[in-house]
Motif scaffolding. Sequence first.
Motif, PDB file in Angstrom:
ATOM      1  N   ARG A 112      -1.487  11.241   3.102  1.00 41.46           N
ATOM      2  CA  ARG A 112      -0.051  11.009   3.272  1.00 41.46           C
ATOM      3  C   ARG A 112       0.229   9.515   3.483  1.00 41.46           C
ATOM      4  O   ARG A 112       1.190   8.969   2.940  1.00 41.46           O
ATOM      5  CB  ARG A 112       0.487  11.810   4.465  1.00 41.46           C
ATOM      6  CG  ARG A 112       1.996  11.773   4.527  1.00 41.46           C
ATOM      7  CD  ARG A 112       2.615  12.289   5.795  1.00 41.46           C
ATOM      8  NE  ARG A 112       2.199  13.603   6.218  1.00 41.46           N
ATOM      9  CZ  ARG A 112       2.643  14.162   7.357  1.00 41.46           C
ATOM     10  NH1 ARG A 112       3.483  13.518   8.143  1.00 41.46           N
ATOM     11  NH2 ARG A 112       2.224  15.351   7.705  1.00 41.46           N
ATOM     12  N   ALA A 113      -0.636   8.870   4.260  1.00 40.92           N
ATOM     13  CA  ALA A 113      -0.470   7.432   4.512  1.00 40.92           C
ATOM     14  C   ALA A 113      -0.616   6.635   3.214  1.00 40.92           C
ATOM     15  O   ALA A 113       0.166   5.716   2.953  1.00 40.92           O
ATOM     16  CB  ALA A 113      -1.490   6.964   5.548  1.00 40.92           C
ATOM     17  N   LEU A 114      -1.623   6.968   2.410  1.00 45.91           N
ATOM     18  CA  LEU A 114      -1.833   6.275   1.136  1.00 45.91           C
ATOM     19  C   LEU A 114      -0.606   6.426   0.240  1.00 45.91           C
ATOM     20  O   LEU A 114      -0.099   5.440  -0.312  1.00 45.91           O
ATOM     21  CB  LEU A 114      -3.076   6.809   0.424  1.00 45.91           C
ATOM     22  CG  LEU A 114      -3.326   6.269  -0.985  1.00 45.91           C
ATOM     23  CD1 LEU A 114      -3.541   4.768  -0.969  1.00 45.91           C
ATOM     24  CD2 LEU A 114      -4.513   6.983  -1.617  1.00 45.91           C
ATOM     25  N   GLN A 115      -0.106   7.642   0.117  1.00 47.39           N
ATOM     26  CA  GLN A 115       1.069   7.869  -0.717  1.00 47.39           C
ATOM     27  C   GLN A 115       2.292   7.143  -0.164  1.00 47.39           C
ATOM     28  O   GLN A 115       3.125   6.627  -0.918  1.00 47.39           O
ATOM     29  CB  GLN A 115       1.356   9.367  -0.858  1.00 47.39           C
ATOM     30  CG  GLN A 115       0.284  10.126  -1.626  1.00 47.39           C
ATOM     31  CD  GLN A 115      -0.030   9.505  -2.970  1.00 47.39           C
ATOM     32  OE1 GLN A 115       0.862   9.188  -3.747  1.00 47.39           O
ATOM     33  NE2 GLN A 115      -1.309   9.315  -3.245  1.00 47.39           N
ATOM     34  N   GLY A 116       2.391   7.070   1.161  1.00 46.71           N
ATOM     35  CA  GLY A 116       3.498   6.348   1.786  1.00 46.71           C
ATOM     36  C   GLY A 116       3.460   4.865   1.480  1.00 46.71           C
ATOM     37  O   GLY A 116       4.494   4.247   1.203  1.00 46.71           O
ATOM     38  N   GLU A 117       2.267   4.284   1.512  1.00 51.92           N
ATOM     39  CA  GLU A 117       2.125   2.854   1.209  1.00 51.92           C
ATOM     40  C   GLU A 117       2.489   2.576  -0.251  1.00 51.92           C
ATOM     41  O   GLU A 117       3.187   1.602  -0.540  1.00 51.92           O
ATOM     42  CB  GLU A 117       0.703   2.374   1.493  1.00 51.92           C
ATOM     43  CG  GLU A 117       0.275   2.487   2.942  1.00 51.92           C
ATOM     44  CD  GLU A 117       1.057   1.616   3.895  1.00 51.92           C
ATOM     45  OE1 GLU A 117       1.497   0.525   3.496  1.00 51.92           O
ATOM     46  OE2 GLU A 117       1.237   2.024   5.056  1.00 51.92           O
ATOM     47  N   LEU A 118       2.026   3.413  -1.144  1.00 56.18           N
ATOM     48  CA  LEU A 118       2.331   3.215  -2.565  1.00 56.18           C
ATOM     49  C   LEU A 118       3.823   3.424  -2.843  1.00 56.18           C
ATOM     50  O   LEU A 118       4.419   2.697  -3.643  1.00 56.18           O
ATOM     51  CB  LEU A 118       1.468   4.142  -3.427  1.00 56.18           C
ATOM     52  CG  LEU A 118      -0.036   3.867  -3.360  1.00 56.18           C
ATOM     53  CD1 LEU A 118      -0.810   4.941  -4.119  1.00 56.18           C
ATOM     54  CD2 LEU A 118      -0.373   2.475  -3.867  1.00 56.18           C
ATOM     55  N   GLY A 119       4.423   4.395  -2.164  1.00 55.16           N
ATOM     56  CA  GLY A 119       5.868   4.599  -2.296  1.00 55.16           C
ATOM     57  C   GLY A 119       6.653   3.410  -1.768  1.00 55.16           C
ATOM     58  O   GLY A 119       7.681   3.024  -2.334  1.00 55.16           O
ATOM     59  N   ALA A 120       6.159   2.812  -0.683  1.00 54.84           N
ATOM     60  CA  ALA A 120       6.822   1.635  -0.113  1.00 54.84           C
ATOM     61  C   ALA A 120       6.787   0.466  -1.093  1.00 54.84           C
ATOM     62  O   ALA A 120       7.763  -0.280  -1.203  1.00 54.84           O
ATOM     63  CB  ALA A 120       6.167   1.247   1.208  1.00 54.84           C
ATOM     64  N   VAL A 121       5.685   0.320  -1.814  1.00 53.08           N
ATOM     65  CA  VAL A 121       5.596  -0.759  -2.808  1.00 53.08           C
ATOM     66  C   VAL A 121       6.725  -0.611  -3.822  1.00 53.08           C
ATOM     67  O   VAL A 121       7.401  -1.588  -4.168  1.00 53.08           O
ATOM     68  CB  VAL A 121       4.219  -0.766  -3.518  1.00 53.08           C
ATOM     69  CG1 VAL A 121       4.219  -1.703  -4.715  1.00 53.08           C
ATOM     70  CG2 VAL A 121       3.117  -1.150  -2.545  1.00 53.08           C
ATOM     71  N   GLU A 122       6.957   0.598  -4.283  1.00 54.73           N
ATOM     72  CA  GLU A 122       8.023   0.823  -5.263  1.00 54.73           C
ATOM     73  C   GLU A 122       9.404   0.532  -4.672  1.00 54.73           C
ATOM     74  O   GLU A 122      10.245  -0.099  -5.311  1.00 54.73           O
ATOM     75  CB  GLU A 122       7.952   2.247  -5.793  1.00 54.73           C
ATOM     76  CG  GLU A 122       6.729   2.486  -6.653  1.00 54.73           C
ATOM     77  CD  GLU A 122       6.667   3.881  -7.232  1.00 54.73           C
ATOM     78  OE1 GLU A 122       7.707   4.578  -7.255  1.00 54.73           O
ATOM     79  OE2 GLU A 122       5.576   4.267  -7.672  1.00 54.73           O
ATOM     80  N   LYS A 123       9.642   0.998  -3.443  1.00 52.42           N
ATOM     81  CA  LYS A 123      10.936   0.743  -2.803  1.00 52.42           C
ATOM     82  C   LYS A 123      11.160  -0.749  -2.590  1.00 52.42           C
ATOM     83  O   LYS A 123      12.249  -1.269  -2.832  1.00 52.42           O
ATOM     84  CB  LYS A 123      11.003   1.450  -1.448  1.00 52.42           C
ATOM     85  CG  LYS A 123      11.135   2.939  -1.527  1.00 52.42           C
ATOM     86  CD  LYS A 123      11.176   3.519  -0.122  1.00 52.42           C
ATOM     87  CE  LYS A 123      10.833   4.977  -0.121  1.00 52.42           C
ATOM     88  NZ  LYS A 123      10.611   5.498   1.223  1.00 52.42           N
ATOM     89  N   TYR A 124      10.132  -1.428  -2.119  1.00 54.75           N
ATOM     90  CA  TYR A 124      10.270  -2.851  -1.818  1.00 54.75           C
ATOM     91  C   TYR A 124      10.387  -3.687  -3.087  1.00 54.75           C
ATOM     92  O   TYR A 124      11.027  -4.735  -3.084  1.00 54.75           O
ATOM     93  CB  TYR A 124       9.119  -3.333  -0.941  1.00 54.75           C
ATOM     94  CG  TYR A 124       9.050  -2.616   0.395  1.00 54.75           C
ATOM     95  CD1 TYR A 124      10.127  -1.894   0.899  1.00 54.75           C
ATOM     96  CD2 TYR A 124       7.898  -2.644   1.160  1.00 54.75           C
ATOM     97  CE1 TYR A 124      10.058  -1.230   2.105  1.00 54.75           C
ATOM     98  CE2 TYR A 124       7.824  -1.989   2.380  1.00 54.75           C
ATOM     99  CZ  TYR A 124       8.905  -1.284   2.847  1.00 54.75           C
ATOM    100  OH  TYR A 124       8.835  -0.627   4.054  1.00 54.75           O
ATOM    101  N   ARG A 125       9.780  -3.212  -4.158  1.00 56.64           N
ATOM    102  CA  ARG A 125       9.952  -3.910  -5.444  1.00 56.64           C
ATOM    103  C   ARG A 125      11.430  -3.889  -5.829  1.00 56.64           C
ATOM    104  O   ARG A 125      11.971  -4.893  -6.297  1.00 56.64           O
ATOM    105  CB  ARG A 125       9.097  -3.249  -6.529  1.00 56.64           C
ATOM    106  CG  ARG A 125       9.294  -3.857  -7.913  1.00 56.64           C
ATOM    107  CD  ARG A 125       8.524  -3.130  -8.963  1.00 56.64           C
ATOM    108  NE  ARG A 125       8.966  -1.745  -9.068  1.00 56.64           N
ATOM    109  CZ  ARG A 125       8.303  -0.802  -9.717  1.00 56.64           C
ATOM    110  NH1 ARG A 125       7.159  -1.068 -10.305  1.00 56.64           N
ATOM    111  NH2 ARG A 125       8.769   0.431  -9.777  1.00 56.64           N
TER     112      ARG A 125
END
Length: 163
Positions: A112-125
């Motif tokens: 869940r943490a890994l997916q959260g970090e990758l999702g954050a990259v997309e949001k922050y982009r």
Amino acid sequence: MHPTYLYWQYYEYPHIMRMPFSPVWNTNYDSSLQGIKEAVQGERNDELFYDELIKLAPSREQAEIIVNIRNDERGHNKMFREMYRALTGQEITTEGSELYQPISSYREGLQRALQGELGAVEKYRNIWFGLPAGIYKDTVFGVILDELKHASKYNNLITINHQ
């Protein structure tokens, strides 16, 4: 004409128009501000998640890695709050409406943490694209790099615990 030629032609001859281009994830300033606000509002659930994941870690070393990631995230949250205040003159209220979903296992928490970090990259982009050039855009880029670093660390923890 080859696109590289057009690129160089534009900079050598700025009076010549270049082909219009816009990335698919291009966004505007107002969307960036909304994205910053949303990035901060899940703060309470993030704290509960990290606290639980740290307690479930099978070793002190693994817990320390997660503590360092959590501390980075706290810094990101503070920077996003300060950026929002500087850009809008308003404070962000933390009115997260999502209920916290407890972790069923350490490995599930790492996923869940890994997916959260990758999702954050997309949001922050998306936030990054809507900001004007300067310190705020540069700061969001730094946060994106941290999120990628965190994803790598979670990937490593998943690998270690896969046995």
